[in-house]
Design a protein around this motif. Structure first.
Motif, mmCIF file in Angstrom:
data_model
loop_
_atom_site.group_PDB
_atom_site.id
_atom_site.type_symbol
_atom_site.label_atom_id
_atom_site.label_comp_id
_atom_site.label_asym_id
_atom_site.label_seq_id
_atom_site.Cartn_x
_atom_site.Cartn_y
_atom_site.Cartn_z
ATOM 1 N N PHE A 196 -26.376 60.852 26.800
ATOM 2 C CA PHE A 196 -26.607 59.445 26.468
ATOM 3 C C PHE A 196 -26.123 59.204 25.042
ATOM 4 O O PHE A 196 -26.446 59.960 24.128
ATOM 5 N N PHE A 197 -25.339 58.134 24.871
ATOM 6 C CA PHE A 197 -24.780 57.813 23.554
ATOM 7 C C PHE A 197 -25.068 56.368 23.188
ATOM 8 O O PHE A 197 -25.188 55.504 24.059
ATOM 9 N N TRP A 198 -25.177 56.150 21.894
ATOM 10 C CA TRP A 198 -25.318 54.814 21.345
ATOM 11 C C TRP A 198 -24.015 54.449 20.650
ATOM 12 O O TRP A 198 -23.492 55.243 19.865
ATOM 13 N N VAL A 199 -23.488 53.270 20.946
ATOM 14 C CA VAL A 199 -22.335 52.739 20.221
ATOM 15 C C VAL A 199 -22.797 51.462 19.538
ATOM 16 O O VAL A 199 -23.193 50.500 20.196
ATOM 17 N N PHE A 200 -22.780 51.491 18.223
ATOM 18 C CA PHE A 200 -23.130 50.316 17.423
ATOM 19 C C PHE A 200 -21.821 49.614 17.090
ATOM 20 O O PHE A 200 -20.915 50.212 16.501
ATOM 21 N N LEU A 201 -21.726 48.362 17.484
ATOM 22 C CA LEU A 201 -20.488 47.591 17.377
ATOM 23 C C LEU A 201 -20.676 46.450 16.391
ATOM 24 O O LEU A 201 -21.467 45.544 16.625
ATOM 25 N N GLY A 202 -19.960 46.518 15.278
ATOM 26 C CA GLY A 202 -20.016 45.462 14.275
ATOM 27 C C GLY A 202 -18.923 44.449 14.517
ATOM 28 O O GLY A 202 -17.746 44.803 14.607
ATOM 29 N N LEU A 203 -19.311 43.192 14.653
ATOM 30 C CA LEU A 203 -18.366 42.113 14.925
ATOM 31 C C LEU A 203 -18.401 41.080 13.813
ATOM 32 O O LEU A 203 -19.460 40.776 13.265
ATOM 33 N N ASP A 204 -17.241 40.523 13.504
ATOM 34 C CA ASP A 204 -17.126 39.455 12.515
ATOM 35 C C ASP A 204 -17.590 38.166 13.180
ATOM 36 O O ASP A 204 -17.148 37.834 14.273
ATOM 37 N N ASP A 205 -18.467 37.432 12.516
ATOM 38 C CA ASP A 205 -18.943 36.178 13.108
ATOM 39 C C ASP A 205 -18.103 34.981 12.671
ATOM 40 O O ASP A 205 -18.409 33.854 13.015
ATOM 41 N N GLN A 206 -17.035 35.244 11.929
ATOM 42 C CA GLN A 206 -16.146 34.166 11.489
ATOM 43 C C GLN A 206 -14.929 34.106 12.405
ATOM 44 O O GLN A 206 -14.263 35.102 12.616
ATOM 45 N N LEU A 207 -14.654 32.944 12.934
ATOM 46 C CA LEU A 207 -13.468 32.761 13.759
ATOM 47 C C LEU A 207 -12.374 32.167 12.876
ATOM 48 O O LEU A 207 -12.191 30.960 12.810
ATOM 49 N N SER A 208 -11.677 33.046 12.167
ATOM 50 C CA SER A 208 -10.634 32.596 11.262
ATOM 51 C C SER A 208 -9.517 33.619 11.208
ATOM 52 O O SER A 208 -9.590 34.686 11.813
ATOM 53 N N GLU A 209 -8.466 33.308 10.472
ATOM 54 C CA GLU A 209 -7.345 34.225 10.337
ATOM 55 C C GLU A 209 -7.721 35.468 9.543
ATOM 56 O O GLU A 209 -7.029 36.472 9.597
ATOM 57 N N THR A 210 -8.796 35.409 8.806
ATOM 58 C CA THR A 210 -9.220 36.545 7.996
ATOM 59 C C THR A 210 -10.282 37.382 8.713
ATOM 60 O O THR A 210 -10.995 38.142 8.085
ATOM 61 N N GLU A 211 -10.359 37.224 10.000
ATOM 62 C CA GLU A 211 -11.348 37.978 10.776
ATOM 63 C C GLU A 211 -11.175 39.475 10.541
ATOM 64 O O GLU A 211 -10.069 40.003 10.575
ATOM 65 N N ARG A 212 -12.290 40.139 10.270
ATOM 66 C CA ARG A 212 -12.262 41.582 10.040
ATOM 67 C C ARG A 212 -12.262 42.316 11.375
ATOM 68 O O ARG A 212 -12.865 41.851 12.346
ATOM 69 N N PRO A 213 -11.605 43.468 11.418
ATOM 70 C CA PRO A 213 -11.618 44.237 12.671
ATOM 71 C C PRO A 213 -13.023 44.761 12.969
ATOM 72 O O PRO A 213 -13.833 44.978 12.058
ATOM 73 N N ALA A 214 -13.285 44.962 14.235
ATOM 74 C CA ALA A 214 -14.583 45.492 14.663
ATOM 75 C C ALA A 214 -14.787 46.892 14.087
ATOM 76 O O ALA A 214 -13.829 47.622 13.832
ATOM 77 N N GLU A 215 -16.048 47.241 13.879
ATOM 78 C CA GLU A 215 -16.411 48.585 13.428
ATOM 79 C C GLU A 215 -17.265 49.235 14.504
ATOM 80 O O GLU A 215 -18.102 48.577 15.130
ATOM 81 N N PHE A 216 -17.058 50.529 14.691
ATOM 82 C CA PHE A 216 -17.783 51.283 15.701
ATOM 83 C C PHE A 216 -18.476 52.484 15.066
ATOM 84 O O PHE A 216 -17.879 53.203 14.272
ATOM 85 N N TYR A 217 -19.731 52.684 15.444
ATOM 86 C CA TYR A 217 -20.514 53.833 15.008
ATOM 87 C C TYR A 217 -21.054 54.480 16.277
ATOM 88 O O TYR A 217 -21.707 53.816 17.084
ATOM 89 N N ILE A 218 -20.768 55.764 16.465
ATOM 90 C CA ILE A 218 -21.114 56.447 17.707
ATOM 91 C C ILE A 218 -22.055 57.612 17.408
ATOM 92 O O ILE A 218 -21.757 58.463 16.569
ATOM 93 N N LEU A 219 -23.195 57.634 18.105
ATOM 94 C CA LEU A 219 -24.178 58.710 17.942
ATOM 95 C C LEU A 219 -24.704 59.135 19.300
ATOM 96 O O LEU A 219 -24.867 58.306 20.203
#
Length: 131
Positions: free
Chosen positions: A45-68
């Protein structure tokens, strides 16, 4: 299956793992969990923590993933929560147990396991499917 968002299998189908995905807003320093985070400690069993940018713009940051793996996360969450329960609140009263838990993403927060070293650890899932 309760607590499972994704079932993942090896190419030949001989091994499989369960994945629970938790999302958080990029820039947030913590991600809420439930008591399941300390109760599920299976090696498959694994946890994937997914960070998403809440701004819908051209400067949107890429998603971040943390896996444990749950076997790594469960005892850390359990220990942090028990330490929190043993401490008094700001008002001087003892904390009351509840089903909420949390991890910190990138900063050290008292009684909270920091997952910063789990960033992009997709190798953990690949290894679990290869073993």
């Amino acid at each position: 299956t309760p607590n499972v968002d994704i079932l993942c299998s090896s190419d030949d189908g001989s091994k499989s793992i369960c994945i629970q995905v938790k999302t958080f807003r990029l820039g947030a320093h913590k991600c809420p969990l439930t008591i399941a985070a300390e109760r599920i400690s299976r090696k498959d069993f694994f946890w994937v923590f997914l960070g998403l940018d809440d701004q819908l713009s051209e400067t949107e940051r890429p998603a971040e993933f943390y896996i444990l793996s749950a076997s790594e996360l469960a005892p850390k969450v359990f220990k942090g929560h028990r330490s929190w329960l043993a401490e008094k609140s700001r008002s001087g009263k003892m904390h009351i147990d509840n089903p909420m838990r949390q991890v910190s993403i990138d900063v050290d927060i008292p009684f909270t396991y920091c997952i910063r070293n789990a960033k992009n650890r997709w190798d953990l899932i690949a290894k679990a499917l290869a073993d």
